[in-house]
Design a protein around this motif. Structure first.
Motif, short mmCIF file in Angstrom:
data_model
loop_
_atom_site.label_atom_id
_atom_site.label_comp_id
_atom_site.label_asym_id
_atom_site.label_seq_id
_atom_site.Cartn_x
_atom_site.Cartn_y
_atom_site.Cartn_z
N VAL A 262 9.87 -4.77 9.48
CA VAL A 262 10.66 -4.78 8.27
C VAL A 262 11.16 -3.74 7.53
O VAL A 262 10.23 -2.98 7.48
CB VAL A 262 10.25 -6.05 7.37
CG1 VAL A 262 9.94 -7.35 8.15
CG2 VAL A 262 9.10 -5.74 6.65
N VAL A 263 12.34 -3.83 7.00
CA VAL A 263 12.77 -2.60 6.10
C VAL A 263 13.03 -3.02 4.74
O VAL A 263 13.59 -3.98 4.47
CB VAL A 263 14.05 -2.12 6.87
CG1 VAL A 263 14.66 -0.63 6.18
CG2 VAL A 263 13.88 -1.60 8.27
N THR A 279 -3.36 -4.27 11.00
CA THR A 279 -3.06 -3.25 10.02
C THR A 279 -1.72 -3.56 9.63
O THR A 279 -0.99 -4.32 10.81
CB THR A 279 -3.38 -1.95 10.76
OG1 THR A 279 -2.80 -1.99 12.02
CG2 THR A 279 -4.92 -1.69 10.86
N VAL A 280 -1.16 -2.87 8.59
CA VAL A 280 0.27 -2.82 8.49
C VAL A 280 0.14 -1.38 8.22
O VAL A 280 -0.16 -0.86 7.35
CB VAL A 280 0.34 -3.81 7.17
CG1 VAL A 280 1.93 -3.18 6.79
CG2 VAL A 280 0.33 -4.99 7.41
N THR A 281 1.33 -0.70 8.86
CA THR A 281 1.57 0.97 8.78
C THR A 281 2.90 0.74 8.08
O THR A 281 3.76 0.15 8.03
CB THR A 281 1.78 1.40 10.11
OG1 THR A 281 0.84 1.48 10.83
CG2 THR A 281 2.36 2.88 10.03
N THR A 282 2.95 1.64 6.84
CA THR A 282 3.97 2.12 6.17
C THR A 282 4.53 3.29 6.49
O THR A 282 4.08 4.23 6.57
CB THR A 282 3.33 2.39 4.70
OG1 THR A 282 2.77 1.03 4.07
CG2 THR A 282 4.78 2.63 3.74
N PHE A 283 5.85 3.17 6.82
CA PHE A 283 6.88 4.43 6.99
C PHE A 283 7.90 4.70 6.05
O PHE A 283 8.29 4.00 5.30
CB PHE A 283 7.62 3.87 8.44
CG PHE A 283 6.95 3.52 9.70
CD1 PHE A 283 6.62 4.50 10.60
CD2 PHE A 283 6.57 2.48 9.75
CE1 PHE A 283 5.94 4.14 11.83
CE2 PHE A 283 5.78 1.81 10.98
CZ PHE A 283 5.48 3.04 12.05
N ALA A 284 7.73 6.00 5.60
CA ALA A 284 9.04 6.41 4.80
C ALA A 284 10.09 6.88 5.43
O ALA A 284 9.82 7.34 6.73
CB ALA A 284 8.38 7.69 4.02
N LEU A 285 11.38 6.45 5.24
CA LEU A 285 12.52 6.71 5.85
C LEU A 285 13.39 7.57 5.30
O LEU A 285 13.36 7.83 3.78
CB LEU A 285 13.34 5.38 6.11
CG LEU A 285 12.77 4.38 6.74
CD1 LEU A 285 13.42 2.93 6.75
CD2 LEU A 285 12.39 4.69 8.22
N ASP A 286 13.80 8.74 6.01
CA ASP A 286 14.73 9.65 5.17
C ASP A 286 16.09 9.21 5.04
O ASP A 286 16.14 8.13 5.48
CB ASP A 286 14.64 11.11 6.07
CG ASP A 286 15.44 10.86 7.40
OD1 ASP A 286 15.78 9.72 7.90
OD2 ASP A 286 15.31 11.59 8.44
N PRO A 292 11.42 7.90 10.78
CA PRO A 292 10.39 7.16 10.14
C PRO A 292 9.07 8.01 10.40
O PRO A 292 8.61 8.59 11.51
CB PRO A 292 9.97 5.87 11.27
CG PRO A 292 11.44 5.64 11.97
CD PRO A 292 11.75 7.10 12.10
N GLU A 293 8.53 7.93 9.13
CA GLU A 293 7.20 8.95 9.06
C GLU A 293 5.97 7.91 8.56
O GLU A 293 6.06 7.40 7.46
CB GLU A 293 7.50 10.05 8.09
CG GLU A 293 5.99 10.78 7.76
CD GLU A 293 6.09 12.09 6.80
OE1 GLU A 293 5.21 12.50 6.33
OE2 GLU A 293 7.04 11.86 6.10
N PRO A 294 4.98 7.78 9.38
CA PRO A 294 3.93 6.96 9.20
C PRO A 294 3.09 7.43 7.66
O PRO A 294 2.58 8.78 8.04
CB PRO A 294 3.11 6.74 10.38
CG PRO A 294 3.70 7.80 11.40
CD PRO A 294 5.22 8.23 10.81
N ALA A 335 6.92 3.55 -5.69
CA ALA A 335 7.02 4.93 -5.29
C ALA A 335 6.73 5.34 -4.02
O ALA A 335 7.54 6.15 -3.24
CB ALA A 335 6.26 5.85 -6.08
N THR A 336 5.64 4.97 -3.23
CA THR A 336 5.26 5.16 -1.91
C THR A 336 5.26 4.06 -0.91
O THR A 336 5.46 4.12 0.08
CB THR A 336 3.72 5.42 -2.13
OG1 THR A 336 2.94 4.24 -2.37
CG2 THR A 336 3.32 6.79 -2.76
#
Length: 356
Positions: A262-263, A279-286, A292-294, A335-336
């Motif tokens: 999901v986004v 697990t749940v992985t959080t990705f940061a999107l540019d 996508p950066e885990p 924030a994160t």
């Protein structure tokens, strides 16, 4: 929370063949994200995936059985459970595992038979007999999971002009024109990746495919003008490695079988659930959404997270944990994007969560 009813609802599907109650209706607190059970109904067997009509008055469900079907249920007074509008309608396929509303139809992805079915929406929201059944063809390199096609997901694009279907068995995403469900094209992903589900970036120009057999996230460029999907690259779901999950999805702890992505509504974050590692992985999107950066991996709060859903306000994340029999909810750090578990609700054999 037990005595509080906000009028906001969550609908939770579960496998009746595994001891689930069918459809659980829960009230939802928008501030805390907490769920409180209100009703259950088992009028449809194995309602593994649900979709709510835009007006919120009709709930659609698959019947994930060998004699696959779909059903429409009327959402009436908050004090009563949803009631069927009519008997379930056959999808003329086996094991429907996902559904979506688009182009005046309910579309189902039939995993066992590897087909996609279109059922027209009649006056009042009831379902008509199928107007089209598209049978996928092909196979993949995995000796057990890819002997034939396995349609797993259907998703209309943000423009409403196209329907994308994800086939785990053939490593393909197929594209149909709307309305009318006209075959338009297909895109091959990496052989053996086993694509499972797809979601769009809120700008509509990028799509993300979660792969089950090789636990990665495939980023794609989407051109709504031409109905064209172009893979750009893959990102491991588990930071630091691929975490191969190529065996049957009944594996032991440590094997990784991603289930959902999901986004966030602002396009800054994405989250992917993985079974086995639980697990749940959080990705940061540019800004482009291309990379996508885990940034963090956290516990799903249970076992075998089959579905992941973002709350309507965008502040909470929900995981439907099939084997531990619960739905956990998380507060999201603004924030994160990293989730922090805030509570859970017992729901045996939970399979999905949608919001009214």
């Amino acid at each position: 929370m037990a005595g509080t009813d906000t009028g906001l609802r969550a609908y939770i599907g579960s496998f009746t063949s595994e001891g689930g109650a069918g459809i659980t209706v829960a009230s939802r607190d928008p501030e805390s994200g907490a769920l409180c059970p209100r009703h259950t109904t088992d009028v449809v067997a194995n309602p593994s995936y649900l979709a709510l009509a835009p007006g919120g008055d009709i709930l659609y469900t698959v019947r994930e059985t060998d004699d696959g079907a779909a059903a429409a249920l009327m959402v009436t007074d908050p004090g009563t459970p949803p009631v069927p509008l009519a008997a379930p309608v056959s999808v003329r396929g086996a094991g429907p595992t996902h559904l979506a509303l688009a182009g005046g139809h309910l579309l189902t992805a039939n995993y066992v038979s590897g087909s996609v079915t279109a059922l027209p929406l009649l006056d009042g929201g009831a379902l008509g007999e199928p107007t089209a059944v598209f049978q996928d063809e092909g196979s993949g390199p995995h000796p057990e999971r890819q002997r034939g096609p396995h349609a797993h997901h259907v998703r209309p694009d943000p423009s409403g002009r196209w329907l994308l279907t994800v086939d785990l068995g053939t490593d393909a995403v197929r594209i149909y024109g709307l309305p009318g469900l006209r075959p338009h094209g297909a895109v091959s992903l990496r052989p053996g990746s086993g694509p499972r589900h797809l979601t769009f970036h809120p700008r509509g120009e990028r799509a993300y495919v979660i792969n089950e057999l090789e636990p990665t996230l495939t980023t794609c460029r989407w051109d709504a003008a031409d109905g064209r999907l172009e893979p750009l690259g893959e990102t491991p779901v588990l930071p630091g490695g691929s975490g191969s999950g190529r065996s049957e999805p009944r594996g032991s702890a440590g094997e990784c079988f991603p289930s959902e992505v999901v986004v966030s509504g602002d396009g800054r974050f994405a989250w992917a659930a993985a079974r086995g590692t639980d697990t749940v992985t959080t990705f940061a999107l540019d800004a482009t959404g291309d990379r996508p950066e885990p940034v963090a991996t956290t516990s799903c709060g249970g076992s075998w997270p089959r579905d992941l859903a973002l709350g309507p306000e965008g502040r909470h994340l929900y995981a439907a944990n099939e084997r531990s029999g619960d739905v956990t909810w998380f507060s999201l750090d603004p924030a994160t994007g990293v989730p922090r578990q805030a509570g859970s609700l017992a729901v045996p054999a939970a399979s999905c969560v949608v919001f009214g």
